[in-house]
Motif scaffolding. Structure first.
Motif, PDB file in Angstrom:
ATOM      1  N   TYR A 162     -10.172   4.882  -1.658  1.00 20.28           N
ATOM      2  CA  TYR A 162      -9.441   5.345  -2.754  1.00 20.28           C
ATOM      3  C   TYR A 162     -10.208   5.535  -4.179  1.00 20.28           C
ATOM      4  CZ  TYR A 162      -6.160   5.088  -6.710  1.00 20.28           C
ATOM      5  OH  TYR A 162      -5.182   5.557  -7.729  1.00 20.28           O
ATOM      6  N   PRO A 163      -9.948   6.713  -4.675  1.00 17.98           N
ATOM      7  CA  PRO A 163      -8.807   7.672  -4.584  1.00 17.98           C
ATOM      8  C   PRO A 163      -9.116   8.903  -3.470  1.00 17.98           C
ATOM      9  CG  PRO A 163     -10.183   8.182  -6.480  1.00 17.98           C
ATOM     10  CD  PRO A 163     -10.931   7.132  -5.973  1.00 17.98           C
TER      11      PRO A 163
ATOM     12  N   GLN B 236       6.295   6.402   2.386  1.00 14.44           N
ATOM     13  CA  GLN B 236       5.214   6.585   2.942  1.00 14.44           C
ATOM     14  C   GLN B 236       5.276   6.356   4.501  1.00 14.44           C
ATOM     15  OE1 GLN B 236       2.881   3.972   4.439  1.00 14.44           O
ATOM     16  NE2 GLN B 236       1.006   5.251   4.746  1.00 14.44           N
TER      17      GLN B 236
ATOM     18  N   ASN C   7       0.675  -1.355  -0.131  1.00 20.87           N
ATOM     19  CA  ASN C   7      -0.288  -0.158   0.097  1.00 20.87           C
ATOM     20  C   ASN C   7       0.818   1.157  -0.035  1.00 20.87           C
ATOM     21  OD1 ASN C   7      -1.608   2.322   1.750  1.00 20.87           O
ATOM     22  ND2 ASN C   7      -3.069   1.146   0.609  1.00 20.87           N
ATOM     23  N   ALA C   8       1.999   1.208   0.623  1.00 23.26           N
ATOM     24  CA  ALA C   8       2.830   2.565   0.795  1.00 23.26           C
ATOM     25  C   ALA C   8       3.401   2.622  -0.539  1.00 23.26           C
ATOM     26  CB  ALA C   8       4.085   1.991   1.661  1.00 23.26           C
TER      27      ALA C   8
ATOM     28  N   ARG D  81      -9.653  10.299   0.368  1.00 26.56           N
ATOM     29  CA  ARG D  81      -9.187   9.898   1.671  1.00 26.56           C
ATOM     30  C   ARG D  81     -10.168  10.088   2.784  1.00 26.56           C
ATOM     31  NH1 ARG D  81      -3.623   8.291   1.886  1.00 26.56           N
ATOM     32  NH2 ARG D  81      -2.824   9.152  -0.016  1.00 26.56           N
TER      33      ARG D  81
ATOM     34  N   GLN E 283       1.147   4.109  -2.793  1.00 21.49           N
ATOM     35  CA  GLN E 283       0.926   5.602  -2.650  1.00 21.49           C
ATOM     36  C   GLN E 283       2.082   6.370  -3.384  1.00 21.49           C
ATOM     37  OE1 GLN E 283      -0.801   6.978   1.001  1.00 21.49           O
ATOM     38  NE2 GLN E 283      -1.371   4.828   1.735  1.00 21.49           N
ATOM     39  N   CYS E 284       3.417   5.655  -3.222  1.00 24.45           N
ATOM     40  CA  CYS E 284       4.536   6.406  -3.738  1.00 24.45           C
ATOM     41  C   CYS E 284       4.778   6.371  -5.216  1.00 24.45           C
ATOM     42  CB  CYS E 284       5.667   6.009  -2.949  1.00 24.45           C
ATOM     43  SG  CYS E 284       5.789   6.091  -1.081  1.00 24.45           S
TER      44      CYS E 284
ATOM     45  N   ALA F 242       0.122   7.284  -8.578  1.00 27.03           N
ATOM     46  CA  ALA F 242      -0.462   5.988  -7.820  1.00 27.03           C
ATOM     47  C   ALA F 242      -1.199   4.886  -8.654  1.00 27.03           C
ATOM     48  CB  ALA F 242      -1.315   6.451  -6.693  1.00 27.03           C
TER      49      ALA F 242
ATOM     50  N   PRO G 291      -3.516   1.459   5.719  1.00 29.33           N
ATOM     51  CA  PRO G 291      -3.817   1.225   4.357  1.00 29.33           C
ATOM     52  C   PRO G 291      -5.218   0.632   3.876  1.00 29.33           C
ATOM     53  CG  PRO G 291      -2.451  -0.331   5.643  1.00 29.33           C
ATOM     54  CD  PRO G 291      -2.611   0.875   6.601  1.00 29.33           C
TER      55      PRO G 291
ATOM     56  N   HIS H 179      -7.237   3.660   3.294  1.00 27.21           N
ATOM     57  CA  HIS H 179      -6.768   4.097   1.789  1.00 27.21           C
ATOM     58  C   HIS H 179      -7.366   3.459   0.717  1.00 27.21           C
ATOM     59  CE1 HIS H 179      -4.173   4.062  -1.444  1.00 27.21           C
ATOM     60  NE2 HIS H 179      -3.972   5.274  -1.188  1.00 27.21           N
TER      61      HIS H 179
END
Ligand code: NAD
Ligand code: MG
Length: 390
Positions: free
Chosen positions: A281-282, A265, A157-158, A284, A161-162, A166, A274, A277
């Motif tokens: 998604y997308p 993240q 998940n991190a 928050r 996000q990075c 995404a 996560p 998230h």
């Protein structure tokens, strides 16, 4: 206002399932629970049905389903009850379901999760074993059906996000860095690992998780499974995925770009981040997680994993190099060995021996269909049980 997202939560009574329902309960207008499922825990599934009023509840076996049915009727709840893997698959492809939270532990989650992929659902993937077993077939099913696959595993998940936008696109991405806590035995003298108990192995320093993944974290095979998971999710060659021990579990993973920018993240180690998230998604949404206080944490440290201390991680890395089918055998042997360790039948240090022997004895087949995967899984389990008896 838009219609609520209709959820099927596979494995709702587990650690991830419970955290998911915690987030869901904070947003009653956003989510509707269509189905909840558990293997044997009638009590907990009954309480979840009282709180979330799903249309459907599914148990692992018919006897447990009959008990749940009786308790729901006595409480005047109308939730329908069924049991078994066919019922799980039916729920995962149902027209009443928008999103499948894949939170069953182990190979038991493969068929329903794969069914959700074939049916083009939005899938929140916690059940990494499903992807480890069926990677190529699973990703092909996702592409063919235009399913949306969102990683819940905190590292993935991190990374998601990075990544650029995404979006899963790898433009300019040079490497992925998966962080790992190192588990409860990172600094314990290696000579004493023979004697550790299941409760010691499950006492993770940072995360509260189910017992199987907790043992996987203690042997660090979990990180090997996660490298395979990242390889499939992000279409990244395993040679470009690094493992870095970070005992504080604050940085959940990183992406290295070709200009040497490194994006990370961060957050407190709580799976509700996560999960929230991926659920929203997308957008928050609030997760209930305590805000990160970096001034209080003060120090983040890093080190490379010691392969002599973590031979299961070493085995997993070799399997990754061999590619494809061997990961089914690795996963099956690990599940059998961890179950035997948790039941007090083998020592902690024997987990690696069971996996190693099974890998040597089961021929690798490149699976053409999901039945091939299940057949290889079955063979590996038979030989892993034999290795344990020896
Ligand atoms: P858990 O043991 O707490 O829960 C497992 C769930 O699966 C329970 O609801 C159980 O009833 C159900 N289940 C077990 N065997 C089943 C079977 N044979 N048939 C049907 N249902 C069955 O596990 P967990 O810690 O919540 O982990 C779930 C998955 O998520 C695992 O694949 C794990 O690797 C992954 N994961 C967990 C965490 C975490 O923090 N717990 C983090 C990342 C990934
Ligand atoms: Mg993880």
């Amino acid at each position: 206002m838009s219609l609520p997202q209709r959820l099927v939560i596979l494995g709702s009574t587990g650690s991830i399932g419970t955290s998911t329902l915690d987030v869901v309960a904070r947003h009653p207008h956003r989510f509707a629970v269509h189905a909840l499922t558990a293997n044997r825990n009638v009590d907990k599934l009954f309480r979840q049905c009282q709180a979330f009023r799903p249309a459907l509840a599914i148990m692992g076996e018919a006897q447990a389903a009959a008990q749940l049915h009786a308790r729901l009727r006595a409480a005047k709840l109308r939730t329908q009850v069924s049991s078994g893997v066919d019922a799980l698959c039916e729920a995962a492809r149902s027209g009443e379901c928008d999103t499948v939270v894949a939170a069953i532990v182990g190979a038991a989650g493969l068929l329903p999760t794969f069914t959700a992929a074939q049916a083009g659902k939005k899938i929140l993937l916690a059940n990494k074993e499903a992807l480890v077993m069926s990677g190529a077939l699973f990703m092909r099913a996702v592409r063919t059906s235009a399913a949306v696959l969102l990683p819940v595993d905190s590292e993935h998940n991190a990374i998601f996000q990075c990544l650029p936008r995404a979006s899963g696109s790898n433009l300019g991405v040079e490497r992925l860095i998966l962080t790992a806590s190192g588990g409860p035995f990172r600094t314990r003298p290696v000579a004493t690992l023979d004697d550790v108990t299941p409760d010691q192995a499950c006492a993770h320093p940072n995360w509260a998780m189910g017992r199987k993944i907790s043992v996987d974290a203690a042997t660090m095979i979990n990180k090997g499974l996660e490298v395979i998971e990242a390889h499939w999710l992000f279409d990244m060659p395993a040679e470009r995925i690094d493992v870095l021990i970070h005992p504080q579990s604050i940085i959940h993973s990183m992406v290295v770009y070709s200009d040497q920018s490194v994006l990370a993240q961060l957050g407190n180690p709580d799976m509700r981040t996560p999960i929230a998230h991926a659920l929203a998604y997308p957008e928050r949404i609030a997760s209930g997680v305590t805000p990160l206080n970096l001034a209080q944490i003060a120090t983040l440290t890093f080190e490379l994993p010691d392969m002599a201390r973590f031979p299961c991680l070493h085995l997993a890395c070799e399997v990754i190099r061999d590619g494809g089918g061997a990961s089914v055998i690795l996963n099956a042997a690990n599940e059998v060995a961890v179950e035997a360790f948790l039941a007090g039948r083998i020592r902690f240090t024997a987990i690696e021996r069971v996996i190693g022997e099974t890998l040597q004895r089961v021929p690798v087949v490149e699976a053409q269909c999901i039945e091939d995967v299940l057949e290889m899984d079955r063979r590996a389990r038979v030989l892993a049980h034999e290795a344990i008896r020896r």
